[in-house]
Scaffold this motif. Structure first.
Motif, PDB file in Angstrom:
ATOM      1  N   ASP A 285       0.702   4.084   1.381  1.00 50.34           N
ATOM      2  CA  ASP A 285       1.046   4.743   2.651  1.00 50.34           C
ATOM      3  C   ASP A 285       2.147   3.975   3.402  1.00 50.34           C
ATOM      4  OD1 ASP A 285      -0.953   2.750   3.104  1.00 50.34           O
ATOM      5  OD2 ASP A 285      -1.413   3.601   5.057  1.00 50.34           O
ATOM      6  N   HIS A 286       2.607   2.856   2.819  1.00 48.54           N
ATOM      7  CA  HIS A 286       3.747   2.102   3.379  1.00 48.54           C
ATOM      8  C   HIS A 286       4.935   2.047   2.408  1.00 48.54           C
ATOM      9  CE1 HIS A 286       1.563   0.473   6.925  1.00 48.54           C
ATOM     10  NE2 HIS A 286       0.556   0.864   6.171  1.00 48.54           N
TER      11      HIS A 286
ATOM     12  N   ASP B  11       0.298  -3.611   8.583  1.00 50.95           N
ATOM     13  CA  ASP B  11      -1.152  -3.514   8.782  1.00 50.95           C
ATOM     14  C   ASP B  11      -1.696  -4.921   9.015  1.00 50.95           C
ATOM     15  OD1 ASP B  11      -0.993  -0.837   8.432  1.00 50.95           O
ATOM     16  OD2 ASP B  11      -1.997  -0.772   6.483  1.00 50.95           O
TER      17      ASP B  11
ATOM     18  N   HIS C 141       0.841  -1.209   0.000  1.00 54.08           N
ATOM     19  CA  HIS C 141       0.000   0.000   0.000  1.00 54.08           C
ATOM     20  C   HIS C 141       0.875   1.257   0.000  1.00 54.08           C
ATOM     21  CE1 HIS C 141      -3.880  -2.045   1.612  1.00 54.08           C
ATOM     22  NE2 HIS C 141      -3.955  -1.849   0.321  1.00 54.08           N
TER      23      HIS C 141
ATOM     24  N   HIS D  87      -3.513  -8.956   5.358  1.00 54.65           N
ATOM     25  CA  HIS D  87      -4.106  -7.631   5.083  1.00 54.65           C
ATOM     26  C   HIS D  87      -4.343  -7.404   3.590  1.00 54.65           C
ATOM     27  CE1 HIS D  87      -4.593  -3.292   5.231  1.00 54.65           C
ATOM     28  NE2 HIS D  87      -3.461  -3.097   4.594  1.00 54.65           N
TER      29      HIS D  87
END
Ligand SMILES: [Zn+2]
Length: 467
Positions: free
Chosen positions: A66-67, A188, A64, A163
């Motif tokens: 945001d990672h 996550d 993702h 996830h």
């Protein structure tokens, strides 16, 4: 050794945690982009809080943005170390990071056109597709459930976090002064009853635990049979009202969950004969990546695969690639289902579909994920009667529906389950990351009652870890 937190600290995006050993080596956990933080966003993404050239290793929990979103920028600013991740994460990063670079190049071009007219200096995109291709060369894949030595002092183990495809919790053993410190970073955490993915795996006992906390203060709505609920919306909108069912959905993960449900309905001979459009440039590639990683599939899906070799494909499914094809859907006068990104309807092709269909009561706009209250999806969910889309004031006449229970993040119970095998007396500190501060304080209170020593690090907070 020291740990410092440079993102996802009292917020949910920008995941970046740096471990600095006494011998000078630096290991970065994730290199995520800050997203959706208003005017602050660009500034937060402009500085890492450390020097990219000094980082030796990057261990990536999952793909993702945001990672993973700032890895190309890390490369651009001099990072030449190794990026360790699972093969699923590498494959998804190829799709997501290229897409992110293309969006930035397009945005910058648009802004620069305006700046040029005003005689202002031009902006540069944060990174280019070239930077993405170059940084992907640094990726080295590691299998789940196998300890690997990164070097003499550092051992790494990925455990499945359930996830998204490729997602992992990161377990480290770091040797310093002949003592071993065990650090686990959850990444996550997924759910224990996902339709597609395996449940999160147990992690080995840690001395320090870095735990995500997105939904640490709430429980997800329980949905007994999502496929049947979905069928209900299709029947009501497409068969009874003869309208269009429009679903804003993120191209990776959520779209495939929906396709899998439609496939399940087909296998039960319940799927209505309609056209099911998937209209997002990334969706087809993302579906292919997901199909190529059955190591993440749960036993039920593996069982389905024994008699259905493509669980994301069914009669009537049509992927849309080009913008022209997307525009053609406006002239499609039959009832149909349109799954299109972005998930919060803030941008992307779904925004056009909503604009073109929101004033007709025959149609339904169905929300299947979390949406910030400021986004178009969020406003519609909150029942606004009028919306402005691309400068047009539109009256909301379409039905606005909601289908719950599809989150990829674990809730309070899932997070507690995830750490249930950890002996709190052996954990020196539990750091809560990746959550809004008010959620984190509530979650921290509960964890302290269970006997954990909890800390909620702020941005750029650093702490020396003992062993
Ligand atoms: Zn994630």
């Amino acid at each position: 050794m020291q740990i410092s937190f440079h993102g996802a600290a009292r917020t949910v995006t920008g995941s970046k945690h740096l471990i600095s050993l006494k011998n000078g080596k630096k290991l970065l956990l994730d290199c995520g982009m800050f997203q959706g933080m208003g005017r602050q966003t660009d500034e937060l993404n402009s500085q890492f809080g450390f020097h990219p050239t000094e980082v030796n290793y990057l261990v990536l929990s999952h793909a993702h943005i945001d990672h993973s979103g700032l890895i190309p920028k890390l490369y651009k600013e001099g990072f030449r170390g190794t990026v360790f991740c699972t093969s699923g994460t590498k494959d998804l990063c190829k799709v997501l990071l290229i897409d992110s670079a293309e969006i930035q190049q397009a945005d910058t071009k648009y802004i620069n056109r305006k700046r040029l007219k005003k005689g202002l200096p031009l902006f540069e995109p944060m990174f280019s597709t070239e930077d993405v291709k170059n940084c992907l060369e640094l990726f080295s894949t590691v299998e789940y459930d196998k300890w690997v030595s990164i070097d003499d002092e550092i051992k790494l183990l990925f455990t499945d976090a359930g996830h998204i495809i490729g997602s992992a919790a990161v377990n480290l053993q770091l040797v310093e002064d002949e003592n071993t410190t065990r650090i686990t970073f959850s990444g996550d955490v997924g759910r224990y009853a996902d339709a597609i993915l395996k449940s999160p795996e147990e992690c080995p006992q840690a001395d320090y635990l870095i735990l995500e906390s997105t939904y640490g203060n709430r429980l997800h709505e329980e949905v007994k049979d999502s496929a049947e609920a979905f069928l209900g919306w299709i029947i009501k909108t497409c068969l009874e009202k003869k309208g269009k069912l429009i679903i804003p959905a993120f191209s990776v993960g959520r779209t495939q969950q929906l396709l899998y449900m439609l496939n399940q309905l087909e296998n039960k001979n319940k799927l209505p004969a309609l056209t099911y459009f998937v209209d997002s440039p990334m969706s087809l590639e993302a579906t292919e990546v997901i199909e190529n990683h059955p190591e993440n599939f749960n036993p039920v899906l593996l069982d389905v695969l024994l008699h259905d070799n493509d669980p994301f494909k069914f009669k009537g499914l049509k992927y849309i690639k080009t913008v022209d094809e997307s525009k053609q859907i406006n002239f499609f006068n039959e009832p149909c289902v349109i799954i299109s990104s972005s998930g919060m309807a803030e941008a992307g092709r779904v925004k056009h579909h909503i604009k073109n269909n929101i004033e007709d009561p025959k149609n339904t706009i169905l929300m299947v994920g979390h949406a910030s209250p400021f986004s178009l999806a969020g406003k519609l969910m909150n029942g606004v009667k009028q919306v402005d889309i691309y400068g047009r004031d539109l009256i909301v006449k379409a039905e606005i529906g909601k289908m719950g229970g599809m989150s990829a993040h674990g809730d309070y119970n899932d997070l507690c389950h995830f750490i249930s095998n950890q002996d709190q007396n052996k954990i020196k500190k539990l750091f809560l990351v990746h959550g809004e501060y008010d959620v984190q304080t509530q979650f921290a209170e509960k964890l302290m009652q269970k006997g954990f020593d909890v800390e909620i690090p702020g941005m750029n907070y650093a702490l020396t870890l003992g062993n």
